[in-house]
Structure formats: C-alpha cells, structure tokens
Write a protein that holds these residues in place. Structure first.
Motif, mmCIF file in Angstrom:
data_model
loop_
_atom_site.group_PDB
_atom_site.id
_atom_site.type_symbol
_atom_site.label_atom_id
_atom_site.label_comp_id
_atom_site.label_asym_id
_atom_site.label_seq_id
_atom_site.Cartn_x
_atom_site.Cartn_y
_atom_site.Cartn_z
ATOM 1 N N LYS A 176 0.842 -1.202 0.000
ATOM 2 C CA LYS A 176 0.000 0.000 0.000
ATOM 3 C C LYS A 176 0.877 1.252 0.000
ATOM 4 C CE LYS A 176 -3.463 -2.435 2.786
ATOM 5 N NZ LYS A 176 -4.145 -2.467 4.111
ATOM 6 N N CYS A 177 1.955 1.191 0.758
ATOM 7 C CA CYS A 177 2.897 2.318 0.795
ATOM 8 C C CYS A 177 3.511 2.553 -0.582
ATOM 9 C CB CYS A 177 4.001 2.045 1.815
ATOM 10 S SG CYS A 177 3.429 1.871 3.520
ATOM 11 N N LEU A 178 3.882 1.464 -1.243
ATOM 12 C CA LEU A 178 4.503 1.570 -2.557
ATOM 13 C C LEU A 178 3.529 2.137 -3.590
ATOM 14 C CD1 LEU A 178 6.964 1.058 -4.349
ATOM 15 C CD2 LEU A 178 6.177 -1.302 -4.655
ATOM 16 N N ILE A 179 2.263 1.746 -3.512
ATOM 17 C CA ILE A 179 1.273 2.248 -4.471
ATOM 18 C C ILE A 179 0.944 3.712 -4.193
ATOM 19 C CG2 ILE A 179 -1.019 1.873 -5.451
ATOM 20 C CD1 ILE A 179 1.142 -0.248 -6.045
ATOM 21 N N ASP A 180 0.956 4.113 -2.924
ATOM 22 C CA ASP A 180 0.803 5.541 -2.618
ATOM 23 C C ASP A 180 1.947 6.346 -3.236
ATOM 24 O OD1 ASP A 180 -1.575 5.467 -1.230
ATOM 25 O OD2 ASP A 180 -0.644 5.279 0.745
ATOM 26 N N HIS A 181 3.114 5.743 -3.302
ATOM 27 C CA HIS A 181 4.288 6.388 -3.892
ATOM 28 C C HIS A 181 4.155 6.469 -5.413
ATOM 29 C CE1 HIS A 181 8.834 7.068 -3.914
ATOM 30 N NE2 HIS A 181 8.542 6.895 -5.198
ATOM 31 N N GLU A 182 3.926 5.333 -6.046
ATOM 32 C CA GLU A 182 3.965 5.269 -7.507
ATOM 33 C C GLU A 182 2.687 5.804 -8.161
ATOM 34 O OE1 GLU A 182 6.621 4.696 -9.011
ATOM 35 O OE2 GLU A 182 7.837 3.768 -7.440
ATOM 36 N N VAL A 183 1.541 5.351 -7.683
ATOM 37 C CA VAL A 183 0.269 5.776 -8.286
ATOM 38 C C VAL A 183 -0.256 7.035 -7.605
ATOM 39 C CG1 VAL A 183 -2.118 5.115 -8.791
ATOM 40 C CG2 VAL A 183 -0.292 3.410 -8.949
ATOM 41 N N GLY A 184 -0.313 7.003 -6.268
ATOM 42 C CA GLY A 184 -0.877 8.119 -5.521
ATOM 43 C C GLY A 184 -0.100 9.412 -5.667
ATOM 44 N N THR A 185 1.149 9.325 -6.077
ATOM 45 C CA THR A 185 1.953 10.539 -6.270
ATOM 46 C C THR A 185 2.350 10.705 -7.734
ATOM 47 O OG1 THR A 185 2.869 10.233 -4.046
ATOM 48 C CG2 THR A 185 3.935 11.856 -5.461
ATOM 49 N N HIS A 186 3.205 9.820 -8.234
ATOM 50 C CA HIS A 186 3.752 9.996 -9.582
ATOM 51 C C HIS A 186 2.670 9.961 -10.663
ATOM 52 C CE1 HIS A 186 7.655 10.008 -7.914
ATOM 53 N NE2 HIS A 186 7.820 8.702 -7.785
ATOM 54 N N PHE A 187 1.804 8.956 -10.614
ATOM 55 C CA PHE A 187 0.809 8.820 -11.679
ATOM 56 C C PHE A 187 -0.173 9.988 -11.686
ATOM 57 C CE2 PHE A 187 -3.436 7.205 -13.004
ATOM 58 C CZ PHE A 187 -3.164 7.097 -14.360
#
Length: 434
Positions: A176-187
């Motif tokens: 969940k932390c990783l998806i907040d990083h990649e999708v929730g921020t970068h995307f």
C-alpha cells in the motif's frame, strides 16, 4: 526478444509478469547485466563490471547533471535518523517488519493494487507489469508523443513492480505504501500535468524542466512522505540511508561502501542494490570514488516538504509537476476542476496533521515554527543612555485606493521571457515621501 510471462486482467487493468524488462523501458544508467555481476560479487568476491543501457556519451552526460551531483546539505539529519533507528530496532529486518508488516506473494499484492486502482477511479488507465530484474522496487513510466506536441491523451502509462525478495515493500502494509508512492503521487501528478496550460510549454510559463534537480527533489520528496503515510513506523530510514550512502561514496570504493553500510543494513541484496544505483554510472564502478547522487532527491525533497508543510497548498501542488516556489505563479492558471487526487489528500488538513507527526518523529523542524521562535525570542537593540535619538517620519496622505507599500520580494526563480501567447497584467504604484 524479451520473454513474455503470465498475462491476466484484474478489473479492466491489464496485469503481466515478465521474466525480464525490455531494454527500452530501462533508465539510461540501468545495467543490463545486473544479475550476473551480483552473483560474481556476492558469491566469488569479484568486483563488478557493468554494461549500461545508455551509450558511453549519454551516461557521461547524465552523470554531469546537477541531479547526479552528490550533495551534503542534509547529511547530519540523515545520519541522525539512521543512528536513531539502529538504537531503537537493532537491525533493518525488525524495522521493515514493524513498518511494512509480514511478507505477501505477488498474487496478494496484485489484488491490493487492483483494489487501489478501482477505488481511485483509474482502473484500466495503466498497465501493471511485474518483473524480477528491476533495479528498484517500483517505477511509473509513460510512453507517447513528446510533450512539445501537446497530446497528453495519447500517453500510455505502465506501473513496473519488482516481484523478488529485493522488494522490501512486498508486504502486507508495504505494498500500500509503494502504491501511494507510484500511483498516488507519480501517476496522479503525471496525469494532472497533462490537463494544464503549461504542459507543452513550461519555459513559456517560467516553470523549471521536470528533469531539473529542484523538480526531481519535490517529485520524489512528495512521493517519499506519501510512502510513509500507511507505514506503521514512520521513520524516513530508507531515503536517509540512500542520502547517507551517496555521501559516503565520495570516500569509498564499491566494495568498501558495500561493507560499510552493513552497520545500518544487514540484507546483502538491499545493500547491493543501493551501492549499484550509486556506483554503476562511473567509468570504473569497482575502483572509482563518488557516484550518482540522484537517489538523494528522496530525502532532500522529503525534508523540504516537511519543513514547509504549513504553507504548501497540496491540492495545487498536485495540479501538475511543479515545485513549491512555483505555486504562486500557477495559482490563477492551474485548472483545478479536472485534477485527480488520491484519497489520502482529499482532507488536506488531516493530511497535514500526519505530516506534522512524521516531521516530529524524524526530528525535522518546520520553517514556520523556526520563524515563530525567532519572532518571540528576538529583542530589539537599544542604544544606552543619552545616545538614544528619536526620529519622526512624516508620510503624506495616500489615496484610499492605493495599497500599502511592500518591500520588494526576491523571486526564487530566474526571470524568463514570457511566451507571446501568454498575456500578463501588472500594476505599479509609486509613492514619494516628502
């Protein structure tokens, strides 16, 4: 040709597992013989010799940029966090377990990712690609027409995820932390940037390039603090370690740095990955000192975000790939009606409260608090005895419509020529004191 693995669909999002990532999807500084050199180094003690994806000329060019330069501004803060974590947890395994939970497999992680995409209304807008030979835990990537052609709707997005034990986020809370990083921020910032008037002409609006150090630091710093929102332990240990390792690389060779970092991280695979990312761009990675400081952007950007969290409009920051000091410039230009926000940012005050807690845990003081402290502790200087003089200043009556005079503010950005398509308005009021 890259072998294709399993292919499945979750929701309407395509999910694939690839044995190896295609060459064209790798960064310029990414080695194409990582596994071979890793085996030679860890099992036989042979110093690595990397073959990079980019040509020698492009690699040297990338290593000369400001983004790649190693910086020491936040070295004390990074080292302090590492020492604090070592005293509290002993080794990295305990910290990772406490922060990100127990290990999960790829199938469980894929389910979490698909649910995230569904809940945020972006199901089917990107591909999820799993691979075992990435030199990072995850990476967002887009392909399509160059930005100058202003066709953001033709971009195709891919989320790359590592499916081996080297991915420390492949855990119950970590994914969940990783998806907040990649999708929730970068995307989301990539996507929102395509809706903005500056997308194809950043220079015309006086905005920095997305590849500048300042832009990279804010992008990765914002992603870093978002990574820790759902972590059970919120120490910025990973970015602090990357920053510290980059600094120490200026005094150590590949092998020396690898063994030195054992003080803070026992996992040989994680240590290998950290040193690899720093040293692989050097002409002789095994013997040369220094390296690439790009990974310092995670910690440097996070520190800047946390120090300025009281004054940042985070919704505006999500309108595109912009820096903190560019927010006043785009305030009236940004299209806010069409931007997408991750769920954790819908309540901006609750989000800011979490960042305050994160800053306190990591001993990062807010600039707002520092300024308040200076105001309360400063004592006006006075001259002793009869040396004190009184001065009176007469100010003429000003028209009612005239605003009070303000001291000129220094722009944090260099002035650039405004595009002829951009209309600007300015009013100047001049006061003459008698």
């Amino acid at each position: 040709m890259t072998p294709r693995g399993n292919r499945e669909t979750v929701g309407i999002t395509e999910v694939r597992t690839l044995e190896t990532a295609p060459i064209h999807s790798r960064p310029i500084l990414a080695p194409i013989n990582t596994e071979e050199q890793k085996h030679r180094f860890l099992h036989h003690g042979h110093l690595p010799q990397f073959h990079l994806r980019g040509s020698e000329e492009r690699v040297q060019g990338a290593m000369r940029t400001k983004v790649a330069q190693i910086k020491f501004d936040h070295f004390p803060e990074a080292k302090k966090i590492l020492e604090l974590v070592r005293q509290k947890f002993g080794d990295d395994d305990r910290l990772v377990e406490a922060a990100f939970g127990p290990l999960i497999d790829q199938r469980e992680a894929t389910h979490v990712v698909s649910q995230y995409l569904l809940e945020h209304g972006v199901d089917g807008m990107l591909k999820v690609l799993w691979s075992g030979d990435l030199n990072c835990s995850g990476r967002m990537q887009w392909r399509g027409p160059a930005q100058k052609y202003n066709r953001p709707e033709l971009r195709r997005y891919s989320l790359w995820l590592q499916n081996t034990a080297e991915n420390m986020y492949l855990r119950q809370h970590g994914i969940k932390c990783l998806i907040d990083h990649e999708v929730g921020t970068h995307f989301f910032r990539m996507l929102n940037d395509g809706f903005q008037p500056w997308y194809s002409n950043r220079d015309g609006f006086g905005l920095r390039s997305c590849r500048s150090w300042e832009a990279v630091a804010i992008e990765e710093g914002l992603a870093t603090v978002n990574t820790m929102l759902q972590a059970k332990v919120k120490y910025l240990w990973v970015p602090a370690l990357l920053y510290y390792a980059s600094c120490m690389s200026t005094e150590m060779t590949f092998s020396d740095l690898f063994h030195h970092l054992e003080t803070f991280i026992k996992d040989v695979h994680q240590r290998w990955k950290i040193v690899l990312r720093i040293k692989c761009g050097l002409p002789d990675p095994a013997k040369d000192l220094g390296g690439c400081g790009k990974d310092q952007a995670y910690f440097a950007g996070a520190v800047e975000i946390l120090r300025n969290l009281e004054t940042i409009d985070f919704h505006l920051l999500y309108s595109g790939k912009v820096c903190i000091d560019e927010l006043p410039r785009i305030r009236r230009l940004a299209r806010r009606d069409c931007i997408k926000l991750p769920h954790f940012l819908l309540d901006q005050e609750a989000y800011r409260k979490k960042l305050r807690q994160m800053a306190a845990i990591n001993n990062i003081d807010s600039l707002h608090k520092k300024n308040e402290t200076k105001k309360t502790t400063s004592v006006p200087k006075q001259r002793a005895g009869n040396m004190t003089r009184k001065f009176s200043v007469s100010v003429p009556n000003l028209p009612k419509y005239a605003p009070a005079a303000e001291a000129p503010k220094k722009s944090l950005l260099n002035r650039r020529k405004v595009s002829p398509n951009v209309v600007t308005y300015s009013r100047k009021y001049q006061y003459v004191s008698g």
